[in-house]
Design an enzyme around this catalytic site. Structure first.
Site, PDB file in Angstrom:
ATOM      1  N   HIS A 118       0.633  -1.328   0.085  1.00 20.57           N
ATOM      2  CA  HIS A 118      -0.026  -0.034  -0.046  1.00 20.57           C
ATOM      3  C   HIS A 118       0.849   1.330   0.024  1.00 20.57           C
ATOM      4  O   HIS A 118       0.404   2.446   0.308  1.00 20.57           O
ATOM      5  CB  HIS A 118      -0.875  -0.070   1.125  1.00 20.57           C
ATOM      6  N   CYS A 149       9.020  19.182 -12.206  1.00 18.27           N
ATOM      7  CA  CYS A 149       8.004  19.792 -13.233  1.00 18.27           C
ATOM      8  C   CYS A 149       7.112  20.706 -12.550  1.00 18.27           C
ATOM      9  O   CYS A 149       6.062  21.303 -13.292  1.00 18.27           O
ATOM     10  CB  CYS A 149       7.184  18.689 -13.755  1.00 18.27           C
TER      11      CYS A 149
HETATM   12  C1  BJW Z   1      -3.723  -6.299  16.747  1.00 17.37           C
HETATM   13  C2  BJW Z   1      -3.097  -5.505  17.889  1.00 17.37           C
HETATM   14  C3  BJW Z   1      -2.062  -5.920  18.240  1.00 17.37           C
HETATM   15  C4  BJW Z   1      -4.877  -4.456  17.061  1.00 17.37           C
HETATM   16  N1  BJW Z   1      -1.867  -7.158  18.174  1.00 17.37           N
HETATM   17  N2  BJW Z   1      -3.260  -7.528  16.527  1.00 17.37           N
HETATM   18  C5  BJW Z   1     -13.424  -7.060  -3.569  1.00 17.37           C
HETATM   19  C6  BJW Z   1     -14.428  -6.918  -2.930  1.00 17.37           C
HETATM   20  C7  BJW Z   1     -14.932  -6.246  -2.108  1.00 17.37           C
HETATM   21  C8  BJW Z   1     -14.164  -4.553  -2.342  1.00 17.37           C
HETATM   22  C9  BJW Z   1     -13.134  -4.767  -3.021  1.00 17.37           C
HETATM   23  C10 BJW Z   1     -12.535  -5.897  -3.796  1.00 17.37           C
HETATM   24  N3  BJW Z   1     -11.671  -5.524  -4.290  1.00 17.37           N
HETATM   25  C11 BJW Z   1     -11.483  -4.054  -4.201  1.00 17.37           C
HETATM   26  C12 BJW Z   1     -12.462  -3.686  -3.476  1.00 17.37           C
HETATM   27  C13 BJW Z   1     -12.383  -2.209  -2.791  1.00 17.37           C
HETATM   28  C14 BJW Z   1     -11.374  -1.926  -1.895  1.00 17.37           C
HETATM   29  C15 BJW Z   1     -11.816  -2.865  -0.745  1.00 17.37           C
HETATM   30  O1  BJW Z   1     -11.235  -3.826  -0.374  1.00 17.37           O
HETATM   31  N4  BJW Z   1     -12.839  -2.332   0.014  1.00 17.37           N
HETATM   32  C16 BJW Z   1     -13.125  -3.201   1.175  1.00 17.37           C
HETATM   33  C17 BJW Z   1     -13.120  -2.296   2.360  1.00 17.37           C
HETATM   34  C18 BJW Z   1     -14.381  -4.016   0.881  1.00 17.37           C
HETATM   35  N5  BJW Z   1      -9.982  -2.012  -2.204  1.00 17.37           N
HETATM   36  C19 BJW Z   1      -9.639  -1.110  -3.062  1.00 17.37           C
HETATM   37  O2  BJW Z   1     -10.087  -0.248  -3.207  1.00 17.37           O
HETATM   38  C20 BJW Z   1      -7.910  -1.633  -3.295  1.00 17.37           C
HETATM   39  N6  BJW Z   1      -7.942  -1.496  -4.847  1.00 17.37           N
HETATM   40  C21 BJW Z   1      -8.407  -2.178  -5.760  1.00 17.37           C
HETATM   41  O3  BJW Z   1      -8.698  -3.439  -5.305  1.00 17.37           O
HETATM   42  O4  BJW Z   1      -8.057  -1.699  -6.899  1.00 17.37           O
HETATM   43  C22 BJW Z   1      -8.875  -2.327  -8.049  1.00 17.37           C
HETATM   44  C23 BJW Z   1      -8.528  -1.705  -9.359  1.00 17.37           C
HETATM   45  C24 BJW Z   1      -7.744  -2.241 -10.237  1.00 17.37           C
HETATM   46  C25 BJW Z   1      -7.728  -1.530 -11.578  1.00 17.37           C
HETATM   47  C26 BJW Z   1      -7.905  -0.228 -11.788  1.00 17.37           C
HETATM   48  C27 BJW Z   1      -8.478   0.522 -10.371  1.00 17.37           C
HETATM   49  C28 BJW Z   1      -8.766  -0.075  -9.323  1.00 17.37           C
HETATM   50  C29 BJW Z   1      -7.124  -0.610  -2.602  1.00 17.37           C
HETATM   51  C30 BJW Z   1      -7.237  -0.681  -1.275  1.00 17.37           C
HETATM   52  C31 BJW Z   1      -6.191   0.515  -0.492  1.00 17.37           C
HETATM   53  C32 BJW Z   1      -6.384   0.428   1.167  1.00 17.37           C
HETATM   54  N7  BJW Z   1      -5.750   1.633   1.346  1.00 17.37           N
HETATM   55  C33 BJW Z   1      -5.724   1.621   2.641  1.00 17.37           C
HETATM   56  C34 BJW Z   1      -5.113   3.152   2.976  1.00 17.37           C
HETATM   57  C35 BJW Z   1      -3.521   3.419   2.832  1.00 17.37           C
HETATM   58  C36 BJW Z   1      -3.034   4.790   3.000  1.00 17.37           C
HETATM   59  C37 BJW Z   1      -3.348   5.230   4.300  1.00 17.37           C
HETATM   60  O5  BJW Z   1      -2.639   4.489   5.301  1.00 17.37           O
HETATM   61  O6  BJW Z   1      -3.553   6.217   4.427  1.00 17.37           O
HETATM   62  O7  BJW Z   1      -4.732   0.878   3.372  1.00 17.37           O
HETATM   63  S1  BJW Z   1      -7.369   1.631   3.737  1.00 17.37           S
HETATM   64  C38 BJW Z   1      -6.543   0.989   5.142  1.00 17.37           C
HETATM   65  O8  BJW Z   1      -7.222  -0.508   5.162  1.00 17.37           O
HETATM   66  C39 BJW Z   1      -5.023   0.979   4.889  1.00 17.37           C
HETATM   67  C40 BJW Z   1      -4.701  -0.591   5.242  1.00 17.37           C
HETATM   68  O9  BJW Z   1      -3.615  -0.995   4.915  1.00 17.37           O
HETATM   69  C41 BJW Z   1      -5.806  -1.377   5.044  1.00 17.37           C
HETATM   70  C42 BJW Z   1      -6.066  -2.474   5.778  1.00 17.37           C
HETATM   71  O10 BJW Z   1      -6.054  -2.211   7.265  1.00 17.37           O
HETATM   72  P1  BJW Z   1      -5.704  -3.191   8.293  1.00 17.37           P
HETATM   73  O11 BJW Z   1      -4.031  -3.159   8.340  1.00 17.37           O
HETATM   74  O12 BJW Z   1      -6.194  -4.491   8.246  1.00 17.37           O
HETATM   75  O13 BJW Z   1      -5.857  -2.330   9.649  1.00 17.37           O
HETATM   76  P2  BJW Z   1      -7.385  -2.293  10.433  1.00 17.37           P
HETATM   77  O14 BJW Z   1      -7.399  -1.548  11.265  1.00 17.37           O
HETATM   78  O15 BJW Z   1      -8.651  -2.783   9.699  1.00 17.37           O
HETATM   79  O16 BJW Z   1      -7.061  -3.818  11.390  1.00 17.37           O
HETATM   80  C43 BJW Z   1      -6.274  -3.918  12.552  1.00 17.37           C
HETATM   81  C44 BJW Z   1      -6.312  -5.291  13.160  1.00 17.37           C
HETATM   82  O17 BJW Z   1      -5.547  -5.510  14.074  1.00 17.37           O
HETATM   83  C45 BJW Z   1      -7.779  -5.615  13.672  1.00 17.37           C
HETATM   84  O18 BJW Z   1      -8.072  -6.890  13.320  1.00 17.37           O
HETATM   85  C46 BJW Z   1      -7.284  -5.778  15.436  1.00 17.37           C
HETATM   86  O19 BJW Z   1      -7.938  -6.618  15.962  1.00 17.37           O
HETATM   87  C47 BJW Z   1      -5.725  -6.086  15.086  1.00 17.37           C
HETATM   88  N8  BJW Z   1      -5.030  -5.650  16.278  1.00 17.37           N
HETATM   89  N9  BJW Z   1      -3.889  -4.298  17.828  1.00 17.37           N
HETATM   90  C48 BJW Z   1      -2.411  -7.882  17.045  1.00 17.37           C
HETATM   91  N10 BJW Z   1      -1.472  -5.199  19.301  1.00 17.37           N
HETATM   92 ZN    ZN Z   2       6.719  16.546 -11.648  1.00 25.69          ZN
END
Ligand code: BJW
Ligand code: ZN
Length: 242
Positions: A118, A149
């Site tokens: 990401h 640019c």
């Molecule tokens: C602990 C703990 C401790 C706490 N010890 N554990 C198929 C189906 C449905 C939807 C989609 C699909 N395919 C694509 C989509 C859309 C979308 C998506 O998935 N949406 C879902 C929400 C449904 N995906 C996208 O849009 C992606 N793009 C894409 O697929 O493009 C297709 C395409 C093709 C061609 C042209 C154009 C498009 C892109 C996804 C990008 C995600 N971006 C973010 C932001 C990044 C920038 C930023 O940070 O500012 O990434 S969103 C956010 O979520 C961030 C994270 O990396 C990501 C995942 O979150 P994560 O890491 O799982 O965090 P949490 O908070 O959810 O969970 C934390 C966990 O830790 C919890 O379980 C706690 O219990 C645990 N925990 N403390 C152990 N101490």
């Molecule tokens: Zn530039």
């Protein structure tokens, strides 16, 4: 034998290990997660901050959010879970760490074969010429411009609705399909395509283990679900290796 010992045994035998990490692994460093009780998305409207449409509409608001996070992340350090993965990498012949985190803490800890699917908050990308640069300033200002640019700079991270870098994604899928053991640490596993990697590994015959504070939607498909803090559990996996 406890689950943790069984998983440790599988790791000790493994030729190839893939690890997928999410925000939970950095929570104990003080980086907020996205979807938990104190998660970022509870306080901020994701559609206003982490989409290309948001940046097109109000780039200053988006930069304000990322400057706040740069400042926060710049002041934290790696924790025992990041460090334990560095040690695990030294012991496994083929090791790939795939992270959804943009905080750069795995790099800071010293992980080597790392795929930041990401992006990275310390990188900026020009919306004009596409140049990607490292910039460690805690505050980029509200409308930073490209030195080449003059185009508007944006954070080099993957927002919702944007495609992941296809080379990096292919490497992540290949590592998942080729591993003997996959660890899935601190992710709610709801964001695609990262959430599918554990299924790729499982379908290819790997042992799949999850380490999380709570069960997730993937827990039923896991060979092991270790509930607890990553900073306590991951170091245990490398204790007393021969
Ligand atoms: C602990 C703990 C401790 C706490 N010890 N554990 C198929 C189906 C449905 C939807 C989609 C699909 N395919 C694509 C989509 C859309 C979308 C998506 O998935 N949406 C879902 C929400 C449904 N995906 C996208 O849009 C992606 N793009 C894409 O697929 O493009 C297709 C395409 C093709 C061609 C042209 C154009 C498009 C892109 C996804 C990008 C995600 N971006 C973010 C932001 C990044 C920038 C930023 O940070 O500012 O990434 S969103 C956010 O979520 C961030 C994270 O990396 C990501 C995942 O979150 P994560 O890491 O799982 O965090 P949490 O908070 O959810 O969970 C934390 C966990 O830790 C919890 O379980 C706690 O219990 C645990 N925990 N403390 C152990 N101490
Ligand atoms: Zn530039």
């Amino acid at each position: 034998m406890s689950e943790i010992d069984e998983l440790k045994k599988a790791l000790m035998k493994a030729e190839s290990v893939a690890v997928l990490t999410g925000a939970g692994i950095s929570a104990e460093s003080g980086v907020p997660t996205f979807r938990g009780a104190d998660g970022l998305w509870r306080k901020y409207q994701v559609t206003e901050l982490a989409t290309p449409e948001a940046f097109a509409k109000d780039p200053e608001l988006v930069w304000e959010f990322y400057n706040w996070r740069r400042d926060l992340i710049g002041g934290v350090d790696c924790n025992p879970a990041h460090n334990a993965l560095v040690e695990l990498e030294k012991r496994i012949p083929h090791f790939t760490l795939i992270t959804q985190n943009i905080d750069g803490l795995h790099l800071k800890a010293g992980s080597r074969n790392l795929i930041e699917i990401h992006g990275n908050i310390w990188k900026v990308r020009c919306t004009g010429c596409g140049e990607i640069k490292l910039d460690l300033s805690p505050d980029m200002g509200l409308s930073p411009k490209c030195g080449e640019c003059g185009g508007a700079l944006r954070p080099h991270v993957v927002w919702f609705g944007e495609a992941l870098d296809q080379d990096l994604l292919q490497q992540a899928v290949a590592a998942s399909r080729n591993c003997d053991v996959m660890l899935v640490i601190g992710t709610s596993a709801v964001v695609q395509p990262a959430a599918s990697l554990a299924f790729e590994a499982k379908a290819a015959g790997a042992t799949v283990a999850e380490i999380n504070l709570e069960r997730t939607s993937q827990s039923d498909h896991m060979d092991f679900t270790l509930i607890g803090k990553a900073g306590r559990i991951v170091p245990k996996l490398i204790e007393d290796w021969p």
